[in-house]
Scaffold this active site. Structure first.
Site, PDB file in Angstrom:
ATOM      1  N   HIS A  94       0.817  -1.222   0.000  1.00  0.00           N
ATOM      2  CA  HIS A  94       0.000   0.000   0.000  1.00  0.00           C
ATOM      3  C   HIS A  94       0.851   1.273   0.000  1.00  0.00           C
ATOM      4  O   HIS A  94       1.888   1.361   0.632  1.00  0.00           O
ATOM      5  CB  HIS A  94      -1.051  -0.008   1.110  1.00  0.00           C
ATOM      6  CG  HIS A  94      -0.569   0.080   2.525  1.00  0.00           C
ATOM      7  ND1 HIS A  94      -0.405   1.271   3.172  1.00  0.00           N
ATOM      8  CD2 HIS A  94      -0.268  -0.867   3.439  1.00  0.00           C
ATOM      9  CE1 HIS A  94      -0.033   1.055   4.425  1.00  0.00           C
ATOM     10  NE2 HIS A  94       0.082  -0.231   4.614  1.00  0.00           N
ATOM     11  N   GLU A 141      -5.328   1.699   2.236  1.00  0.00           N
ATOM     12  CA  GLU A 141      -5.199   0.530   3.118  1.00  0.00           C
ATOM     13  C   GLU A 141      -5.474   0.894   4.564  1.00  0.00           C
ATOM     14  O   GLU A 141      -6.119   0.155   5.300  1.00  0.00           O
ATOM     15  CB  GLU A 141      -3.783  -0.078   2.987  1.00  0.00           C
ATOM     16  CG  GLU A 141      -3.614  -1.435   3.689  1.00  0.00           C
ATOM     17  CD  GLU A 141      -3.214  -1.356   5.146  1.00  0.00           C
ATOM     18  OE1 GLU A 141      -3.213  -2.410   5.820  1.00  0.00           O
ATOM     19  OE2 GLU A 141      -2.906  -0.252   5.659  1.00  0.00           O
ATOM     20  N   GLU A 142      -4.961   2.062   4.966  1.00  0.00           N
ATOM     21  CA  GLU A 142      -5.011   2.432   6.392  1.00  0.00           C
ATOM     22  C   GLU A 142      -6.431   2.747   6.870  1.00  0.00           C
ATOM     23  O   GLU A 142      -6.665   2.889   8.059  1.00  0.00           O
ATOM     24  CB  GLU A 142      -4.086   3.625   6.665  1.00  0.00           C
ATOM     25  CG  GLU A 142      -2.604   3.337   6.425  1.00  0.00           C
ATOM     26  CD  GLU A 142      -1.978   2.390   7.443  1.00  0.00           C
ATOM     27  OE1 GLU A 142      -2.694   1.953   8.363  1.00  0.00           O
ATOM     28  OE2 GLU A 142      -0.786   2.094   7.298  1.00  0.00           O
ATOM     29  N   ASP A 145       5.613   2.160   7.109  1.00  0.00           N
ATOM     30  CA  ASP A 145       4.344   1.474   6.842  1.00  0.00           C
ATOM     31  C   ASP A 145       3.597   2.284   5.788  1.00  0.00           C
ATOM     32  O   ASP A 145       2.985   3.292   6.117  1.00  0.00           O
ATOM     33  CB  ASP A 145       3.546   1.364   8.142  1.00  0.00           C
ATOM     34  CG  ASP A 145       2.153   0.800   7.958  1.00  0.00           C
ATOM     35  OD1 ASP A 145       1.853   0.273   6.881  1.00  0.00           O
ATOM     36  OD2 ASP A 145       1.354   0.899   8.913  1.00  0.00           O
ATOM     37  N   ASP A 182       3.789  -6.027   3.660  1.00  0.00           N
ATOM     38  CA  ASP A 182       3.478  -4.951   4.599  1.00  0.00           C
ATOM     39  C   ASP A 182       4.363  -5.108   5.831  1.00  0.00           C
ATOM     40  O   ASP A 182       5.034  -6.128   5.991  1.00  0.00           O
ATOM     41  CB  ASP A 182       1.985  -4.995   4.983  1.00  0.00           C
ATOM     42  CG  ASP A 182       1.431  -3.625   5.371  1.00  0.00           C
ATOM     43  OD1 ASP A 182       2.211  -2.754   5.820  1.00  0.00           O
ATOM     44  OD2 ASP A 182       0.202  -3.429   5.242  1.00  0.00           O
ATOM     45  N   HIS A 235       3.058   2.972  13.142  1.00  0.00           N
ATOM     46  CA  HIS A 235       2.099   4.079  13.281  1.00  0.00           C
ATOM     47  C   HIS A 235       2.605   5.180  14.206  1.00  0.00           C
ATOM     48  O   HIS A 235       1.813   5.945  14.752  1.00  0.00           O
ATOM     49  CB  HIS A 235       0.711   3.583  13.712  1.00  0.00           C
ATOM     50  CG  HIS A 235      -0.015   2.905  12.586  1.00  0.00           C
ATOM     51  ND1 HIS A 235      -1.384   2.836  12.515  1.00  0.00           N
ATOM     52  CD2 HIS A 235       0.448   2.274  11.473  1.00  0.00           C
ATOM     53  CE1 HIS A 235      -1.727   2.187  11.403  1.00  0.00           C
ATOM     54  NE2 HIS A 235      -0.628   1.834  10.763  1.00  0.00           N
TER      55      HIS A 235
HETATM   56 CO    CO Z   1      -0.506   0.721   8.873  1.00  0.00          CO
HETATM   57 ZN    ZN Z   2       0.610  -1.139   6.486  1.00  0.00          ZN
END
Ligand code: CO
Ligand code: ZN
Length: 333
Positions: free
Chosen positions: A65, A196-197, A166, A219, A305
């Site tokens: 992503h 994606e998030e 990420d 990922d 994150h």
């Molecule tokens: Co993420």
């Molecule tokens: Zn991710």
């Protein structure tokens, strides 16, 4: 490769606003693919492989992503402070004192009024973004403007740190695997997905369109190797992880076996992953149409994150090798 990772991680592209990073990736894969297109949700679909299927040809989808978590303005008060809500899994304890940048280039600092107990973490509703304005007249930010963390990429040699590792690290692995993939019997679709998030949305529509025979995502996964972390086995530097389960998906055991066999045959280190929470694009791919056998190659990543996500270069290189090996040979599930 690190130069490219720096460019990927420092590019502004929260969910739904992936055009900047898509341009970076498109320029990079241009000479490497047989076909490149962008679908209605903004997914960048990059195909390589024979156009006439042979007897060993499988249609394989690989998703990484492009989007990152972010913030979105909800209100600008009369003193010029911007209130906001989140795009994806943004946690309040990652924010105070941090910096962001809006799509129009405006930088800002996230903070809150002085707290009764300075050790408390306030709720996001109590925070604001200070962009240096003194009123809401001629303010650079409107309701609905999006922002992302602002942090430079750092290369510490073996370890690398950046915001949006990420999943820009997954994008890097996909790009480098495509570059290294000399010959494949398969119709390979590398998909750089959107949104994606906020719930693996780009993967859902792109998988529907591609209709793959099998696939996997690339990922990040969490870490288990800080001093008091118990119950999750995952180490930076001990190899990419082959996902068996996460919070939203059980990998197809045949895909897990294929990955394990390939890693062992090529003497590549790998870890087995059972992640308690979270999921990846593979969840959407698995559930599309009549269902697709899928798995995931994960890059162990600390502080996921947060504005400072850390990966190990060895894991990145071994993930690229594993994916090239997976795609170079006939697949027998
Ligand atoms: Co993420
Ligand atoms: Zn991710």
């Amino acid at each position: 490769m690190k130069e490219l990772l720096k460019k990927l991680t420092e590019t502004f592209s929260p969910s739904g606003y992936e055009s900047a990073v898509r341009d970076v990736i498109r320029a990079e894969v241009k000479g490497l693919a047989d076909d490149i297109r962008v679908d209605a949700l903004g997914n960048l679909i990059v195909r390589k492989g024979p156009t006439k299927p042979g007897k060993n040809t499988k249609r394989i989808m690989i998703a990484a992503h492009m989007d990152e978590i972010g913030l979105i303005a909800t209100h600008v008060d009369e003193n010029g402070f911007v209130r906001f809500t989140t795009i994806g899994g943004v946690y309040p304890n990652m924010l105070l004192g941090g910096r962001v940048r809006f799509a129009n280039g405006t930088p800002g600092v996230m903070h809150t009024e002085p707290l009764d107990k300075p050790t408390d973490t306030p709720a996001i509703e109590k925070m604001f973004i200070d962009v240096g304005a003194t009123s809401n007249k001629n303010h650079p930010i409107k309701i609905g403007d999006v922002a992302a963390f602002e942090r430079p990429f750092m290369d510490w040699g073996e370890r690398m740190v950046a915001k949006s590792m990420d999943d820009r690290i997954g994008c890097l692995v996909a790009i480098e695997a495509l570059r290294a993939l000399k010959d494949t019997p398969h119709e390979v679709y590398f998909v750089f997905t959107t949104q994606e998030e906020v719930g693996t949305r780009g993967a859902e529509t792109s998988a529907y369109g591609i209709d793959p025979d099998l696939g996997f995502s690339i990922d990040v996964t969490a870490w288990g190797d800080t001093p008091n972390r118990k119950g999750f086995e995952m180490y930076l530097g001990k190899g990419p992880a082959i996902k068996i389960k996460d919070g939203g998906m059980l990998s197809d055991p045949r895909i897990v076996d294929w990955m394990v066999r390939t890693a062992e045959k090529n003497k590549l280190p790998y870890q087995r992953e059972v992640l308690l929470g979270g999921t990846t694009d593979a969840r959407s791919m698995q559930l599309v149409r009549a269902g697709v056998p899928v798995g995931c190659v994960s890059i162990p990543c600390r502080y996921v994150h947060s504005p400072s996500e850390m990966v190990d270069s060895k894991d990145v290189n071994n993930a690229i090798k594993l994916i090239v090996a997976l795609l170079s040979n006939p697949v027998q599930l």
